[in-house]
Design a protein around this motif. Structure first.
Motif, PDB file in Angstrom:
ATOM      1  N   VAL A  27      26.265  43.962  53.782  1.00 47.97           N
ATOM      2  CA  VAL A  27      27.596  43.465  54.192  1.00 47.97           C
ATOM      3  C   VAL A  27      28.669  44.428  53.675  1.00 47.97           C
ATOM      4  N   LEU A  28      28.491  44.919  52.438  1.00 47.53           N
ATOM      5  CA  LEU A  28      29.445  45.909  51.918  1.00 47.53           C
ATOM      6  C   LEU A  28      29.415  47.182  52.761  1.00 47.53           C
ATOM      7  N   GLU A  55      25.451  46.737  41.136  1.00 48.73           N
ATOM      8  CA  GLU A  55      26.094  46.024  42.244  1.00 48.73           C
ATOM      9  C   GLU A  55      27.600  46.259  42.207  1.00 48.73           C
ATOM     10  N   THR A  56      28.172  46.163  40.994  1.00 51.16           N
ATOM     11  CA  THR A  56      29.609  46.428  40.852  1.00 51.16           C
ATOM     12  C   THR A  56      29.924  47.859  41.273  1.00 51.16           C
ATOM     13  N   SER A 148      42.411  39.175  41.643  1.00 51.52           N
ATOM     14  CA  SER A 148      41.332  38.286  42.082  1.00 51.52           C
ATOM     15  C   SER A 148      40.478  37.947  40.867  1.00 51.52           C
ATOM     16  N   GLU A 149      39.824  36.797  40.943  1.00 49.83           N
ATOM     17  CA  GLU A 149      38.994  36.342  39.819  1.00 49.83           C
ATOM     18  C   GLU A 149      37.619  35.933  40.331  1.00 49.83           C
ATOM     19  N   GLU A 150      36.606  36.409  39.654  1.00 49.32           N
ATOM     20  CA  GLU A 150      35.224  36.284  40.116  1.00 49.32           C
ATOM     21  C   GLU A 150      34.525  35.002  39.667  1.00 49.32           C
ATOM     22  N   THR A 151      34.893  34.484  38.484  1.00 43.36           N
ATOM     23  CA  THR A 151      34.002  33.471  37.911  1.00 43.36           C
ATOM     24  C   THR A 151      34.693  32.147  37.578  1.00 43.36           C
ATOM     25  N   SER A 354      29.323  38.008  47.202  1.00 43.98           N
ATOM     26  CA  SER A 354      30.420  37.828  46.237  1.00 43.98           C
ATOM     27  C   SER A 354      31.397  38.995  46.332  1.00 43.98           C
ATOM     28  N   PHE A 355      30.844  40.199  46.458  1.00 43.07           N
ATOM     29  CA  PHE A 355      31.715  41.372  46.460  1.00 43.07           C
ATOM     30  C   PHE A 355      32.352  41.607  47.828  1.00 43.07           C
TER      31      PHE A 355
END
Ligand code: ADE
Length: 417
Positions: A27-28, A55-56, A148-151, A354-355
């Motif tokens: 998807v990225l 991944e990051t 933005s916040e991930e968690t 997520s990313f």
């Protein structure tokens, strides 16, 4: 270019890992093809405080390839993959400030170094970047269009900042997108937590009594996977609805203090402090393994273990044995998040979604710059639909679409039996 990493010599290992992850992040890849020619991200400076994993790395590379300038620091002192940090610096010219095992002081130095790019946008996992900006680096705020916040833990912190009117710029809670928490928190944390426990202990889950504290999306994932491996799972939960759900999902439910009497393994995933408390430690069986999968190392009362043990020793990598009250208790990776500190975090396949959400959050902030108040926002539902659709596509899965007749039926209230 400035950077702080463990050893640039690790870069060749890092690049293999980054490419391996990339194979599982289609998807990225699609986003990169779609936005490579776009001017939207051009010159936008992004300071990212995320777990420095392969991944990051793929998210950072995507943002750079669509025109953004990025600086990356770690969102936890024990989650950095040093080979990834090295590869990002050497092969992608991305400034990284992160080392596995950083001290608290180094950790905040790294955050401040990433902030030195004077970001237009912040990207957080746990809200340490936002909180540093709002306390020590206020001069940066006027330039920032949003973050933005991930968690889950970060979103809770940011919502309380917004409630106190302390938040000075808008934040998108990526965690609250369905394509994030339903998959990353559940299947990602579920698998990577078990992975961290197995890598550090090689303990047989089958036949064990495995207690999970917290039945949010992460707790559900951990409980499901532990049960799948043959454990007798106990859930400790404070919310009556979630506790009831856990019971009806087939688990034993009881207070943590009580669960301690039976548990071979206890894993926390609550986001709150002192969940494995003094009383829980007193009730534990000899040999109990304790681990945390929540963002911060506050869920297990490690200070109590430290202060009351007769002795302690590291008996294998990531495992500390505490001799306490005549029994041995085994703490994994100092009570820090076990899935990243002793394993590699969530698999790329789930971080892909997520990313992608992080990417859409950045895009949304740029497109809506100056139009959003300082508050915590959720991405439009359409983004979830796009990300899920693209993910399905890359998995070779087609789904039905509603017929015109069905659409009409769903929107009419006067067609009954
Ligand atoms: N959080 C959990 N797993 C992760 C991963 N693999 N990369 C970045 N952040 C994560």
């Amino acid at each position: 270019m400035k950077y702080t990493i463990k050893d640039i010599g690790f870069a060749d290992e890092g690049i293999e890992r980054i490419e391996w992850a990339s194979r599982h992040m289609p998807v990225l890849k699609k986003l990169e093809i779609e936005y490579k020619g776009s001017k939207l991200f051009k010159g936008k400076k992004i300071a990212a405080c995320l777990h420095v994993t392969s991944e990051t790395a793929n998210l950072m590379i995507l943002l750079k390839n669509v025109g953004a300038e990025v600086a990356l620091c770690a969102s936890n002192p024990l989650s950095t993959q040093d080979y990834v940090a090295a590869a990002l610096v050497k092969y992608y010219n991305i400034p990284v400030f992160a080392c596995y095992g950083a001290t608290k002081e180094e950790y905040y130095d790294h955050i401040n170094s990433a902030l030195d790019i004077k970001p237009d946008i912040t990207m957080d996992d746990g809200a340490d970047l936002v909180s540093t900006i709002h306390t020590d680096r206020k001069e940066l705020i006027d330039n920032i269009i949003g973050g933005s916040e991930e968690t889950t833990t970060g979103v809770i912190r940011l919502k309380s900042m917004a409630k106190d009117k302390a938040l000075r710029y808008p934040i998108i809670a990526v965690n609250d997108s369905m394509t994030k928490h339903l998959f990353d928190n559940r299947y990602g944390t579920g698998q990577s937590t078990i992975d961290g426990i197995l890598r550090s202990t090689n303990f047989l889950i089958a036949g064990s009594t495995f207690t999970v504290a917290g039945y949010g999306w992460c707790g559900r994932g951990i409980a499901m996977r532990a049960q799948g491996l043959g454990a007798d799972v106990i859930v400790a939960e404070v919310d009556p609805v979630k506790a009831l759900e856990a019971r009806m999902d087939g688990y034993r439910v009881m207070p943590m203090k009580e669960a301690a009497f039976f548990s071979d393994i206890i894993v926390t995933a609550t986001g709150d402090i002192n969940v494995v408390s003094e009383d829980t430690i007193k009730n534990m069986k000899d040999g109990c393994i304790i681990a945390n999968s929540g963002h911060f190392n506050v869920e297990i009362n490690v200070d109590y273990l430290e202060e009351h043990c007769n002795s302690k020793k590291v008996i294998r990598e990531y495992v500390t044995e505490y001799d306490i009250f005549g029994k041995k208790i085994f703490l994994l990776v100092e009570g820090r998040l076990v899935n990243l500190a002793s394993a590699e975090g969530h698999p790329a396949m789930v971080m892909d979604m997520s990313f992608a959400d992080q990417f859409y959050a950045t895009k949304y902030l740029i497109e809506n710059a100056g139009k959003m108040n300082p508050d915590v926002y959720v991405l439009p539902e359409e983004v979830d639909r796009n990300v899920a659709f693209d993910k399905l596509n890359t998995m070779g899965i087609e789904i039905d679409t509603l017929t015109d007749e069905q659409v009409k039926y769903l929107s009419s209230w006067n067609i009954g039996t």
